[in-house]
Write an enzyme that holds these catalytic residues in place. Structure first.
Site, PDB file in Angstrom:
ATOM      1  N   ASP A 206     -58.977  36.763 -60.376  1.00 26.75           N
ATOM      2  CA  ASP A 206     -58.568  36.984 -58.994  1.00 26.75           C
ATOM      3  C   ASP A 206     -58.737  38.451 -58.633  1.00 26.75           C
ATOM      4  O   ASP A 206     -58.395  39.346 -59.409  1.00 26.75           O
ATOM      5  CB  ASP A 206     -57.102  36.564 -58.851  1.00 26.75           C
ATOM      6  CG  ASP A 206     -56.594  36.683 -57.439  1.00 26.75           C
ATOM      7  OD1 ASP A 206     -57.058  35.925 -56.581  1.00 26.75           O
ATOM      8  OD2 ASP A 206     -55.722  37.544 -57.209  1.00 26.75           O
ATOM      9  N   GLU A 267     -65.479  37.812 -78.811  1.00 22.92           N
ATOM     10  CA  GLU A 267     -64.921  37.535 -80.136  1.00 22.92           C
ATOM     11  C   GLU A 267     -64.776  36.039 -80.364  1.00 22.92           C
ATOM     12  O   GLU A 267     -64.818  35.560 -81.507  1.00 22.92           O
ATOM     13  CB  GLU A 267     -63.543  38.188 -80.276  1.00 22.92           C
ATOM     14  CG  GLU A 267     -63.535  39.697 -80.349  1.00 22.92           C
ATOM     15  CD  GLU A 267     -62.105  40.223 -80.478  1.00 22.92           C
ATOM     16  OE1 GLU A 267     -61.243  39.464 -80.975  1.00 22.92           O
ATOM     17  OE2 GLU A 267     -61.855  41.368 -80.068  1.00 22.92           O
TER      18      GLU A 267
END
Length: 548
Positions: A206, A267
């Site tokens: 957002d 990751e």
């Protein structure tokens, strides 16, 4: 049941994402507010459309002053929506159906009831004193500068305890985090990791360009109107749009944080981000900066296609601007979401054929280069709901009524069963009313009905899935008159021609002599004519042909 076949770390590229607004999707406990168990129960409907992922609007613990975009705990579910176990069950069912799960991450600001802010406002010397944007008043007691709130009024609120102002880009109950503080960045990234560990597939970020502010707190200059701009920061009744927002957002420091965020996602592998960029005429340059290089955001969307303009020239200008400015980034196109009037109403004013416009809109959206996002209910052709002032819950609409009616008209409950009370959304009193014209368009009234908007969505998305060229193939426009949108999508040996007539009048398009159509493809719902190098379109039609 349609099961997505998108896989691999780049599943997001060209994906179709379905936005779920949880409080309006399905209520299972009779309180009139949708919940996570309701989302789980309706996932088969979403999967049947042939989409790749869902984007879940905020469900975190919140006072709900801005319908969940004011978060007081990033790592828990608000009781009105259920529990973390309910979220896990929802996600497991989505994955079983082949759907990725993207959640809204609202990290530019928190609720004023978040423990971080409660501690920060307690004194100027506590450990979190610098976690939010605090500033001394001017000598006359007024705000530090001229920055405005998107929701009206100054972007500064006086706090009597600290005897300072704090910054809020939105409601006064939504104080902005200070991303210049490394501890804030670490804390925010820890909340992201919490959900990655829980198995989410991505994040919709957002107001992603609002994270940093100018450290010198310089005044914004007035905006010089740009007649070529395809999006704006606010409706024209809001003074926010009168400023050139050079200093309260879109700061260069944001690039470094986005790299840190991307490194975290990398990751885990196979995770994706889509950023919301509201930056007026600079939006595409911001998207280019945020998505280039493969080390920041995976994709962004802007408000360029979320306005009222439904013309060939507008769409062509938006796409060509993107192709020119964002050379190695990726876009997520959308016609509707929870913040704008539904496009069935924007593109087809009262009296127009909204059903045909709804069908044409998804055909166009599905043929563009980029990922696409659908908003719940648009697959039914739902129009904007007309609401009275006393029915509004949106603080933005209440603030600017009646010149701007806010966002509640696109947030009314999803309609499932035309013969049941509240169209099957809830056995209680819905938080926003269900209008009769919506109930008549319920899922069960369109399910299996040839020619319905719902079935057109399914067949159109199936057409997109069946042609790999539409996922990430190149896109080039052809010369045409201003009422017709004509372009070619190509990848490898496949070349597809699309011609859209965006008027209610018949159109004829003469192709160049070296453009040879080998065959007409069955683009769902339309049957234009073709002869030699001429495409004839009757009314709101589209032509799709295979070139050689």
């Amino acid at each position: 049941m349609a099961i997505t076949t998108r896989s691999g770390d780049d599943w997001w590229r060209g994906a179709v994402i379905y936005q779920v607004y949880p409080r309006s999707f399905q209520d299972t406990d009779g309180d009139g507010i949708g919940d996570l168990r309701g989302v789980t129960s309706r996932l088969p409907h979403i999967a049947s459309l042939g989409v790749d992922a869902i984007w879940l609007s905020p469900f975190f613990t919140s006072p709900q002053t801005d319908m969940g975009y004011d978060v007081s705990d990033y790592c828990d579910v608000d009781p009105m929506f259920g529990t973390l176990d309910d979220f896990d069950e929802m996600m497991a069912e989505a994955h079983r159906l082949g759907l990725k799960v993207i959640i809204d991450q609202v990290i530019s600001h928190t609720s004023d009831r978040h423990p971080w802010f409660v501690e920060s406002r307690a004194s100027r010397s506590n450990p979190k004193a610098d976690w939010y944007v605090w500033a001394d008043p001017k000598p006359d007691g007024t705000a530090p500068n001229n920055w405005l709130s998107v929701f009206g009024g100054p972007a500064w609120e006086w706090d009597g305890v600290r005897r300072q102002y704090y910054m809020h880009n939105f409601l006064t109950s939504q104080p902005d985090l200070n991303f210049h503080n490394p501890e804030v960045q670490e804390a925010v990234l820890a909340t992201v990791r919490f959900w990655l560990d829980r198995g989410v597939d991505g994040f919709r970020l957002d107001t992603v360009n609002y994270y940093f502010h100018d450290g010198h707190l310089r005044d914004n200059p007035p905006l010089v109107p740009d007649p070529e701009a395809t999006s704006s920061d606010a409706p024209d009744v809001n003074p926010y749009g009168m400023q050139n927002h050079l200093y309260d957002k879109s700061q260069s420091e944001n690039i470094g944080f986005l790299r840190r965020l991307r490194a975290l996602l990398d990751e885990y592998g196979g995770r994706a981000t889509v950023g919301e960029v509201g930056d007026g005429a600079r939006s595409l340059r911001t998207v280019a900066a945020y998505t280039s290089g493969g080390d920041k955001l995976h994709m962004c969307y802007t408000f360029d296609l979320l306005g009222p303009t439904f013309t060939a020239s507008h769409f062509r200008r938006c796409v060509e601007n993107f192709q020119t400015i964002v050379t190695d980034g990726w876009v997520c196109w959308a016609f509707s979401n929870h913040d704008v009037m539904r496009h069935a109403s924007r593109f087809a004013p009262l009296g127009a054929d909204r059903e045909r416009v709804a069908k044409l809109a998804i055909s166009l959206l599905a043929s563009l280069r980029g990922s696409i996002c659908l908003y719940q209910g648009e697959e039914l052709g739902l129009p904007e709901a007309e609401l009275a002032l006393e029915e509004l819950r949106d603080p933005y609409g209440i603030r600017f009524w009646p010149a701007f009616k806010g966002r509640d008209g696109c947030r009314t409950p999803m309609v499932w069963e035309s013969g049941r009370a509240n169209a099957g959304f809830s056995t209680g009193i819905p938080w926003l009313p269900v209008r009769e014209d919506h109930r008549l368009l319920a899922v069960d009234a369109q399910e299996g009905v040839p020619g319905s908007v719902l079935e057109h969505y399914r067949s159109t998305l199936a057409f997109r899935r069946a042609h790999a060229t539409l996922v990430d193939g190149e896109m080039a426009f052809l010369a045409s008159n201003r009422d017709v949108l004509a372009f070619v999508r190509k990848k490898g040996g496949q070349r597809l021609l699309f011609v859209f007539n965006l008027t209610s009048k018949p159109q004829t398009v003469h192709l160049s002599s070296d453009t040879i159509v080998a065959e007409a493809l069955p683009m769902p719902g339309f049957a234009p004519a073709f002869a030699d190098n001429v495409v004839k379109l009757e009314g709101l039609d589209v032509f799709c042909g295979s070139l050689r």
